[in-house]
Scaffold this motif. Structure first.
Motif, PDB file in Angstrom:
ATOM      1  N   MET A   1       0.844  -1.193   0.000  1.00 30.05           N
ATOM      2  CA  MET A   1       0.000   0.000   0.000  1.00 30.05           C
ATOM      3  C   MET A   1       0.877   1.240   0.000  1.00 30.05           C
ATOM      4  SD  MET A   1      -1.293   0.408   3.949  1.00 30.05           S
ATOM      5  CE  MET A   1      -0.118   0.780   5.258  1.00 30.05           C
ATOM      6  N   LYS A   2       0.310   2.353  -0.445  1.00 31.40           N
ATOM      7  CA  LYS A   2       0.990   3.644  -0.443  1.00 31.40           C
ATOM      8  C   LYS A   2       0.669   4.372   0.856  1.00 31.40           C
ATOM      9  CE  LYS A   2      -0.465   6.690  -3.443  1.00 31.40           C
ATOM     10  NZ  LYS A   2      -0.699   7.415  -4.712  1.00 31.40           N
ATOM     11  N   ALA A   3       1.683   5.000   1.449  1.00 26.18           N
ATOM     12  CA  ALA A   3       1.474   5.663   2.735  1.00 26.18           C
ATOM     13  C   ALA A   3       2.455   6.815   2.899  1.00 26.18           C
ATOM     14  CB  ALA A   3       1.649   4.672   3.883  1.00 26.18           C
ATOM     15  N   VAL A   4       2.086   7.772   3.756  1.00 24.65           N
ATOM     16  CA  VAL A   4       2.982   8.833   4.191  1.00 24.65           C
ATOM     17  C   VAL A   4       3.774   8.302   5.386  1.00 24.65           C
ATOM     18  CG1 VAL A   4       3.120  11.128   5.266  1.00 24.65           C
ATOM     19  CG2 VAL A   4       1.506  10.707   3.393  1.00 24.65           C
ATOM     20  N   VAL A   5       5.087   8.422   5.330  1.00 22.96           N
ATOM     21  CA  VAL A   5       5.956   7.878   6.376  1.00 22.96           C
ATOM     22  C   VAL A   5       6.945   8.950   6.811  1.00 22.96           C
ATOM     23  CG1 VAL A   5       7.621   6.078   6.973  1.00 22.96           C
ATOM     24  CG2 VAL A   5       5.801   5.589   5.338  1.00 22.96           C
ATOM     25  N   PHE A   6       7.181   9.062   8.128  1.00 26.44           N
ATOM     26  CA  PHE A   6       8.364   9.794   8.587  1.00 26.44           C
ATOM     27  C   PHE A   6       9.219   8.849   9.422  1.00 26.44           C
ATOM     28  CE2 PHE A   6       4.935  11.202  11.512  1.00 26.44           C
ATOM     29  CZ  PHE A   6       5.459  10.879  12.758  1.00 26.44           C
ATOM     30  N   GLU A   7      10.525   8.932   9.198  1.00 25.79           N
ATOM     31  CA  GLU A   7      11.470   7.993   9.804  1.00 25.79           C
ATOM     32  C   GLU A   7      12.236   8.605  10.964  1.00 25.79           C
ATOM     33  OE1 GLU A   7      13.373   7.081   6.162  1.00 25.79           O
ATOM     34  OE2 GLU A   7      12.157   5.279   5.822  1.00 25.79           O
ATOM     35  N   SER A   8      12.122   9.911  11.146  1.00 30.07           N
ATOM     36  CA  SER A   8      12.642  10.582  12.331  1.00 30.07           C
ATOM     37  C   SER A   8      11.764  11.796  12.584  1.00 30.07           C
ATOM     38  CB  SER A   8      14.109  10.988  12.163  1.00 30.07           C
ATOM     39  OG  SER A   8      14.269  11.853  11.065  1.00 30.07           O
ATOM     40  N   PHE A   9      11.682  12.215  13.838  1.00 31.27           N
ATOM     41  CA  PHE A   9      10.819  13.328  14.201  1.00 31.27           C
ATOM     42  C   PHE A   9      11.324  14.631  13.575  1.00 31.27           C
ATOM     43  CE2 PHE A   9      10.197  10.411  17.911  1.00 31.27           C
ATOM     44  CZ  PHE A   9       8.899  10.061  17.588  1.00 31.27           C
ATOM     45  N   GLN A  10      10.379  15.405  13.049  1.00 25.83           N
ATOM     46  CA  GLN A  10      10.634  16.718  12.461  1.00 25.83           C
ATOM     47  C   GLN A  10      11.411  16.645  11.150  1.00 25.83           C
ATOM     48  OE1 GLN A  10      11.869  19.717  15.368  1.00 25.83           O
ATOM     49  NE2 GLN A  10      11.101  18.397  17.028  1.00 25.83           N
ATOM     50  N   ALA A  11      11.599  15.432  10.616  1.00 20.67           N
ATOM     51  CA  ALA A  11      12.201  15.265   9.291  1.00 20.67           C
ATOM     52  C   ALA A  11      11.082  15.179   8.255  1.00 20.67           C
ATOM     53  CB  ALA A  11      13.060  14.013   9.248  1.00 20.67           C
ATOM     54  N   PRO A  13       8.379  14.075   5.892  1.00 21.22           N
ATOM     55  CA  PRO A  13       7.773  12.783   5.550  1.00 21.22           C
ATOM     56  C   PRO A  13       7.788  12.575   4.046  1.00 21.22           C
ATOM     57  CG  PRO A  13       6.085  14.374   6.144  1.00 21.22           C
ATOM     58  CD  PRO A  13       7.385  15.070   6.346  1.00 21.22           C
ATOM     59  N   HIS A  14       7.607  11.330   3.623  1.00 20.09           N
ATOM     60  CA  HIS A  14       7.625  11.021   2.205  1.00 20.09           C
ATOM     61  C   HIS A  14       6.657   9.876   1.922  1.00 20.09           C
ATOM     62  CE1 HIS A  14      10.662   8.436   4.119  1.00 20.09           C
ATOM     63  NE2 HIS A  14      10.315   7.532   3.221  1.00 20.09           N
ATOM     64  N   ILE A  15       6.323   9.692   0.657  1.00 20.07           N
ATOM     65  CA  ILE A  15       5.458   8.601   0.222  1.00 20.07           C
ATOM     66  C   ILE A  15       6.295   7.340   0.059  1.00 20.07           C
ATOM     67  CG2 ILE A  15       3.919   7.756  -1.578  1.00 20.07           C
ATOM     68  CD1 ILE A  15       2.706  10.038  -0.037  1.00 20.07           C
ATOM     69  N   GLN A  16       5.777   6.233   0.580  1.00 20.20           N
ATOM     70  CA  GLN A  16       6.506   4.967   0.542  1.00 20.20           C
ATOM     71  C   GLN A  16       5.517   3.822   0.329  1.00 20.20           C
ATOM     72  OE1 GLN A  16       9.409   4.661   3.697  1.00 20.20           O
ATOM     73  NE2 GLN A  16       9.314   2.431   3.714  1.00 20.20           N
ATOM     74  N   GLN A  17       5.978   2.767  -0.292  1.00 14.29           N
ATOM     75  CA  GLN A  17       5.190   1.540  -0.422  1.00 14.29           C
ATOM     76  C   GLN A  17       5.444   0.656   0.805  1.00 14.29           C
ATOM     77  OE1 GLN A  17       2.899   0.516  -2.674  1.00 14.29           O
ATOM     78  NE2 GLN A  17       3.033   2.437  -3.817  1.00 14.29           N
ATOM     79  N   HIS A  48       6.183  14.867  20.098  1.00 11.78           N
ATOM     80  CA  HIS A  48       5.610  15.218  21.390  1.00 11.78           C
ATOM     81  C   HIS A  48       4.850  14.071  22.035  1.00 11.78           C
ATOM     82  CE1 HIS A  48       5.486  19.708  19.981  1.00 11.78           C
ATOM     83  NE2 HIS A  48       6.686  19.316  20.350  1.00 11.78           N
ATOM     84  N   ASP A  49       4.563  13.013  21.270  1.00 12.45           N
ATOM     85  CA  ASP A  49       3.731  11.924  21.781  1.00 12.45           C
ATOM     86  C   ASP A  49       4.585  10.695  22.052  1.00 12.45           C
ATOM     87  OD1 ASP A  49       1.867   9.738  22.038  1.00 12.45           O
ATOM     88  OD2 ASP A  49       0.346  11.053  21.177  1.00 12.45           O
ATOM     89  N   PRO A  50       4.662  10.244  23.300  1.00 11.82           N
ATOM     90  CA  PRO A  50       5.533   9.106  23.620  1.00 11.82           C
ATOM     91  C   PRO A  50       5.062   7.783  23.037  1.00 11.82           C
ATOM     92  CG  PRO A  50       4.219   9.727  25.541  1.00 11.82           C
ATOM     93  CD  PRO A  50       4.001  10.785  24.513  1.00 11.82           C
ATOM     94  N   ASP A  51       3.819   7.702  22.565  1.00 16.27           N
ATOM     95  CA  ASP A  51       3.311   6.455  21.991  1.00 16.27           C
ATOM     96  C   ASP A  51       3.840   6.195  20.582  1.00 16.27           C
ATOM     97  OD1 ASP A  51       1.733   5.686  24.160  1.00 16.27           O
ATOM     98  OD2 ASP A  51       0.060   6.932  23.500  1.00 16.27           O
ATOM     99  N   VAL A  52       4.363   7.229  19.928  1.00 15.90           N
ATOM    100  CA  VAL A  52       4.757   7.105  18.522  1.00 15.90           C
ATOM    101  C   VAL A  52       6.143   6.471  18.420  1.00 15.90           C
ATOM    102  CG1 VAL A  52       5.303   8.364  16.413  1.00 15.90           C
ATOM    103  CG2 VAL A  52       3.328   9.038  17.795  1.00 15.90           C
ATOM    104  N   ALA A  53       6.210   5.332  17.711  1.00 16.67           N
ATOM    105  CA  ALA A  53       7.474   4.640  17.452  1.00 16.67           C
ATOM    106  C   ALA A  53       7.823   4.793  15.975  1.00 16.67           C
ATOM    107  CB  ALA A  53       7.354   3.161  17.822  1.00 16.67           C
ATOM    108  N   LEU A  54       9.089   4.993  15.693  1.00 14.48           N
ATOM    109  CA  LEU A  54       9.557   5.222  14.329  1.00 14.48           C
ATOM    110  C   LEU A  54       9.982   3.916  13.667  1.00 14.48           C
ATOM    111  CD1 LEU A  54      11.671   8.412  15.088  1.00 14.48           C
ATOM    112  CD2 LEU A  54       9.407   8.304  14.012  1.00 14.48           C
ATOM    113  N   PRO A  55       9.834   3.813  12.335  1.00 17.86           N
ATOM    114  CA  PRO A  55       9.174   4.754  11.434  1.00 17.86           C
ATOM    115  C   PRO A  55       7.668   4.750  11.658  1.00 17.86           C
ATOM    116  CG  PRO A  55       9.720   2.760  10.255  1.00 17.86           C
ATOM    117  CD  PRO A  55      10.334   2.623  11.626  1.00 17.86           C
ATOM    118  N   HIS A  56       7.001   5.819  11.194  1.00 15.70           N
ATOM    119  CA  HIS A  56       5.595   5.978  11.568  1.00 15.70           C
ATOM    120  C   HIS A  56       4.764   6.501  10.411  1.00 15.70           C
ATOM    121  CE1 HIS A  56       2.293   6.323  14.341  1.00 15.70           C
ATOM    122  NE2 HIS A  56       2.109   7.579  14.016  1.00 15.70           N
TER     123      HIS A  56
END
Length: 346
Positions: A1-11, A13-17, A48-56
């Motif tokens: 599937m196609k999705a928006v992903v960020f691999e580090s905070f404040q970097a 995001p990009h489209i990825q399969q 800011h949210d501790p629940d978020v694990a990378l990549p996300h």
């Protein structure tokens, strides 16, 4: 599937399969037809949210069609049109058993605790408890606003704020959450004062029922202006933005025994804001949070939509593509659109 992903905070995001998720035994996979962009998504991207694990993969305001169903799901089928609260309950803790899934001890939140709806598909847990069936007449773009800003505002105004006809209600911040709160408060018979720093948002607030507005950029004392408009202070005041200044003003513009409802998140450096405790104690001010709304309460809100008393479609602003969401997410704290921005093309 196609999705928006960020691999580090404040970097950026990009489209990825990515692999399309499989349903949990108690869950479903939803093919996303629309997903709103919310300030909470920006908080997740900022770290800011501790629940978020990378990549996300962010995104929690969603609507779509069930694409796959877990083996233990009894109430839902492939092809059902659904939305979901942004806070889902586990069904087993004390709060869930009391019907308070929005404060579940083991809650899940798509776009925070696991990958969300800035994607073609997302997984939703405990489907029989948490899914909401969409009315046939409601389009997906409108429905995408229900899971977070509109439902949260409904709970804030009706359940937490206990607003009734004739009350004065102040709403600080006229983004998607604030505009939803204005519409809902007006629908239950309140007189609403809208506060923002942008004239176009204040004009939209008036169109949705606000009887008075305050431009906080041009006003030296916002609380005093609201007290003047309301002839003594608001009965209920809502911080729909989430900032130390809006929280403080919301409390200060209340009349005695008034109720402050905090919807807007304050995370990071703002998570412990100063409050006027002298006023809170002396005037018996109530401080209330509003954290989403249970799936079983959606019927009351949807009945008002069906009756024409609420029109969440009027909150929808710009519609964008999944590719546009990368830049839109990063810009949320700098450029605020009028109404809710919704991803409608995947």
């Amino acid at each position: 599937m196609k999705a928006v992903v960020f691999e580090s905070f404040q970097a950026p995001p990009h489209i990825q399969q990515l692999p399309t998720p499989d349903p949990e035994p108690h869950g479903v996979v939803i093919q996303i037809a629309a997903s709103g962009l919310c300030r909470s998504d920006w908080h997740a991207w900022m770290g800011h949210d501790p629940d978020v694990a990378l990549p996300h993969v962010p995104g929690h305001e969603l609507a779509g069609t069930i694409a796959a169903v877990g083996k233990d799901v009894a109430l839902w089928h492939v092809g059902d049109r659904v939305t979901v609260p942004f806070v889902g309950g586990c069904g087993a803790c004390d709060e869930c058993r009391a019907g308070q899934q929005q404060v579940c001890h083991d809650q899940f939140q798509p776009g925070f605790t696991h990958w969300g709806s800035f994607a073609e598909y997302t997984s939703i847990h405990h489907a029989d408890l948490n899914l909401v069936r969409l009315p046939d007449a409601m389009d997906f773009t409108t429905a995408a606003s229900l899971g977070c800003r509109f439902a949260t505002s409904f709970r804030a105004v009706v359940d937490q704020g206990r607003v009734s006809g004739g009350d004065w209600v102040a709403v600080h911040g006229c983004g998607g959450v604030g505009l939803s709160a204005i519409m809902i408060a007006n629908a239950v018979g309140a007189n609403v004062v809208a506060i923002d720093i942008a004239d176009d948002k204040l004009q939209h607030a008036q169109a949705l029922g606000a009887v008075a507005t305050v431009n906080a950029r041009e006003c030296a004392d916002v609380a005093a202006a609201v007290v003047e408009h309301t002839r003594g202070g608001a009965h209920v005041s809502i911080d729909a933005l989430g900032h130390p200044s809006t929280c403080f003003n919301s409390i200060m513009n209340l009349r005695r025994r008034g109720r402050h409802v905090q919807i807007g998140l304050m995370l990071g450096e703002h998570k412990r804001p100063p409050v006027p405790m002298d006023k809170i104690v002396a005037e018996e001010i109530e401080l209330l949070g509003s954290h989403g709304m249970q799936a079983h309460r959606y019927s009351a809100m949807l009945d008002m939509v069906s009756a024409g008393k609420l029109s969440p479609a009027r909150i929808v602003g710009r519609q964008i593509t999944l590719e546009d969401a990368c830049d839109a997410l990063m810009a949320m704290d700098r450029h605020a659109d009028v109404g809710a921005t919704v991803i409608t093309a995947f």
